[in-house]
Design a protein around this motif. Structure first.
Motif, mmCIF file in Angstrom:
data_model
loop_
_atom_site.group_PDB
_atom_site.id
_atom_site.type_symbol
_atom_site.label_atom_id
_atom_site.label_comp_id
_atom_site.label_asym_id
_atom_site.label_seq_id
_atom_site.Cartn_x
_atom_site.Cartn_y
_atom_site.Cartn_z
ATOM 1 N N SER A 119 0.841 -1.213 0.000
ATOM 2 C CA SER A 119 0.000 0.000 0.000
ATOM 3 C C SER A 119 0.872 1.258 0.000
ATOM 4 N N ALA A 120 1.928 1.242 0.788
ATOM 5 C CA ALA A 120 2.799 2.425 0.883
ATOM 6 C C ALA A 120 3.473 2.711 -0.458
ATOM 7 N N LEU A 121 3.953 1.653 -1.125
ATOM 8 C CA LEU A 121 4.613 1.836 -2.433
ATOM 9 C C LEU A 121 3.609 2.366 -3.453
ATOM 10 N N ALA A 122 2.378 1.838 -3.396
ATOM 11 C CA ALA A 122 1.341 2.283 -4.344
ATOM 12 C C ALA A 122 1.024 3.760 -4.100
ATOM 13 N N ASP A 123 0.980 4.156 -2.840
ATOM 14 C CA ASP A 123 0.683 5.550 -2.519
ATOM 15 C C ASP A 123 1.805 6.475 -3.021
ATOM 16 N N CYS A 124 3.042 6.032 -2.835
ATOM 17 C CA CYS A 124 4.177 6.837 -3.324
ATOM 18 C C CYS A 124 4.094 6.974 -4.838
ATOM 19 N N ASP A 125 3.746 5.874 -5.500
ATOM 20 C CA ASP A 125 3.621 5.883 -6.960
ATOM 21 C C ASP A 125 2.556 6.889 -7.388
ATOM 22 N N ARG A 126 1.388 6.818 -6.730
ATOM 23 C CA ARG A 126 0.283 7.749 -7.055
ATOM 24 C C ARG A 126 0.708 9.203 -6.871
ATOM 25 N N SER A 127 1.505 9.436 -5.781
ATOM 26 C CA SER A 127 1.879 10.826 -5.492
ATOM 27 C C SER A 127 3.036 11.297 -6.388
ATOM 28 N N LYS A 129 6.162 10.348 -6.348
ATOM 29 C CA LYS A 129 7.497 10.404 -5.734
ATOM 30 C C LYS A 129 7.790 9.055 -5.074
ATOM 31 N N MET A 130 8.538 8.238 -5.809
ATOM 32 C CA MET A 130 8.876 6.911 -5.265
ATOM 33 C C MET A 130 9.951 7.061 -4.183
ATOM 34 N N PRO A 131 9.964 6.134 -3.205
ATOM 35 C CA PRO A 131 10.976 6.248 -2.147
ATOM 36 C C PRO A 131 12.371 5.943 -2.672
ATOM 37 N N LYS A 132 13.353 6.541 -2.034
ATOM 38 C CA LYS A 132 14.758 6.284 -2.396
ATOM 39 C C LYS A 132 15.262 5.011 -1.728
ATOM 40 N N ALA A 133 14.521 4.535 -0.693
ATOM 41 C CA ALA A 133 14.911 3.296 -0.012
ATOM 42 C C ALA A 133 13.745 2.797 0.832
ATOM 43 N N LEU A 150 11.408 -8.299 -0.372
ATOM 44 C CA LEU A 150 12.431 -8.030 -1.395
ATOM 45 C C LEU A 150 11.821 -8.058 -2.796
ATOM 46 N N ALA A 151 10.827 -8.938 -3.000
ATOM 47 C CA ALA A 151 10.174 -9.011 -4.316
ATOM 48 C C ALA A 151 9.454 -7.693 -4.612
ATOM 49 N N LEU A 152 8.749 -7.158 -3.613
ATOM 50 C CA LEU A 152 8.040 -5.888 -3.809
ATOM 51 C C LEU A 152 9.030 -4.753 -4.116
ATOM 52 N N CYS A 153 10.118 -4.713 -3.344
ATOM 53 C CA CYS A 153 11.099 -3.630 -3.531
ATOM 54 C C CYS A 153 11.795 -3.764 -4.884
ATOM 55 N N PRO A 159 15.916 0.254 -3.514
ATOM 56 C CA PRO A 159 16.890 -0.493 -2.711
ATOM 57 C C PRO A 159 16.454 -0.648 -1.249
ATOM 58 N N VAL A 160 16.946 -1.722 -0.636
ATOM 59 C CA VAL A 160 16.584 -2.031 0.751
ATOM 60 C C VAL A 160 17.779 -1.786 1.668
#
Ligand SMILES: Cc1ncc(COP(=O)(O)O)c(C=O)c1O
Length: 384
Positions: A119-127, A129-133, A150-153, A159-160
């Motif tokens: 959900s957090a990654l999807a929200d970043c995508d919508r906004s 601005k993807m996270p840097k880590a 790791l699959a999601l990232c 990067p993790v």
């Protein structure tokens, strides 16, 4: 009544071998933030965790900071992080002016929920601005559920950073923690499963990046006959004396893990029969070092009266970490729960307690803790 001897939560456990390593450092006059113990400690830790390169540092927090530097994380960037952790996981990002987006725990491991991460990654995508880590934390010694995370990232191209400060010696599907992130971090703080009194390690398969971190951690001096800087760094290296302590501690890590697991088993044998008392679960893919034994109390019990009763008997216990999304400093941060209408990390904070778990805890000390917990629960039941 005279006060009984204090029982600490997780005190240092020296083996006796440390002093030989310290003497060696003195005998050879390697009293510096470099030297043969530092190099050997790095080599031995890289081999143990199965990574190509390791950098010994003054703290785990320094290793987290350098991970952020290596990933080029800057003011205004976004980073996703597990909410249920100690503040040091995110402190370097906070100081950089990074936006921390927090993610709930899953009930199975108490660690970062893959569902909430999605959900957090999807929200970043919508906004836009993807996270840097994404920073994952192996809480109280237990690995995260690495594969789905790791699959999601991977598929998001993020990067993790693995905060393995508490999980040295733990396994995920048979593989040691500390080798799952693009960068992974260990801590040798005084309360950890092994200690150098204070210290940390940065781990990675990216040898070039670790070389860069080495440069940044030693004031970033250009290779020049005079003091020249094309950039500035930090003074973050571990001393050769403390690296010697770490090497000696490493020789006993396996024993320390087994002792802590025995401590957990004894608590579980004595207390898990009590209704409304549960222990931190260990999924089938995990073998935790059981750095701390953590339990939760459901109504009508609550942890604070137990903590206070233990304190009155000179026994140290601690509440579960207060999640970052509940911290005043992160009041307005985004937070993604494991499921709608349920905040797992907040529940664990409100219901959880860490018991004395040191590898040097004697059976009779542990008996004192167990009977004190039982006494407090008895008192609470009477009042209910
Ligand atoms: C989860 C976690 N992350 C980071 C740290 C920071 O490590 P250090 O105290 O070595 O800076 C700690 C412990 O102190 C920790 O428990």
């Amino acid at each position: 009544m005279s006060q009984q001897e204090r029982i600490y939560l997780s005190p240092p456990h020296m083996s006796g071998d440390e002093i030989k390593m310290i003497e060696e450092a003195f005998a050879t006059n390697w009293i510096a933030p470099l030297g043969p113990h530092v190099e050997a400690f790095e080599r031995e830790t890289a081999a143990f965790t199965g990574v190509k390169a390791a950098l010994a540092l003054a703290s785990g927090t320094a290793a987290l900071h350098l991970s952020a530097e290596l990933l080029g994380i800057e003011r205004g960037d976004v980073v996703i992080c597990s909410s249920l952790t100690f503040a040091a996981t995110v402190a370097p990002l906070y100081h950089k002016g990074v936006e921390c987006v927090f993610v709930d725990s899953e009930p199975e491991s108490w660690n970062l929920s893959p569902k909430a991460l999605k959900s957090a990654l999807a929200d970043c995508d919508r906004s836009g601005k993807m996270p840097k880590a994404v920073i994952i934390v192996n809480l109280y010694g237990q690995s995260c559920d690495m594969e789905p995370i790791l699959a999601l990232c991977d598929s998001a191209g993020v990067p993790v950073i693995e905060d393995a400060a508490e999980s040295l010696g733990s396994l995920y599907k048979g593989k040691r923690t500390g080798g799952f992130g693009k960068f992974s971090v260990l801590s040798y703080n005084g309360n950890k499963i092994i200690t150098t009194s204070g210290g940390g390690m940065l781990l990675s398969d990216d040898e070039e990046a670790v070389t860069r971190a080495r440069f940044l951690s030693t004031q970033a001096r250009d290779p020049s006959p005079w003091y020249q800087h094309t950039t500035l760094g930090w003074n973050y290296r571990l001393s050769n004396i403390l690296a010697g302590v770490g090497r000696a501690q490493m020789l006993h890590l396996t024993e320390r893990v087994e002792s802590r697991r025995r401590v957990f088993d004894r608590y579980a044998a004595e207390l898990s029969g009590i209704k409304r008392v549960s222990f931190m679960p260990e999924p089938e893919w995990s073998r935790s070092n059981r750095w701390l034994t953590v339990l939760t109390f459901a109504e009508p019990f609550s942890p604070m009266p137990v903590l206070e009763h233990l304190a009155s008997l000179n026994i140290e216990s601690r509440p579960v970490w207060k999640p970052m999304h509940l911290q005043p400093v992160f009041e307005h941060s985004r937070y993604f729960t494991h499921e709608d209408g349920r905040d797992v990390s907040a529940e664990l904070f409100l219901r959880g307690l860490c018991l004395p778990s040191g590898s040097s805890l004697t059976e009779s000390q542990q008996e004192r803790v167990i009977s004190a917990v039982k006494e407090s629960l008895g008192n609470q039941a009477k009042k209910a």
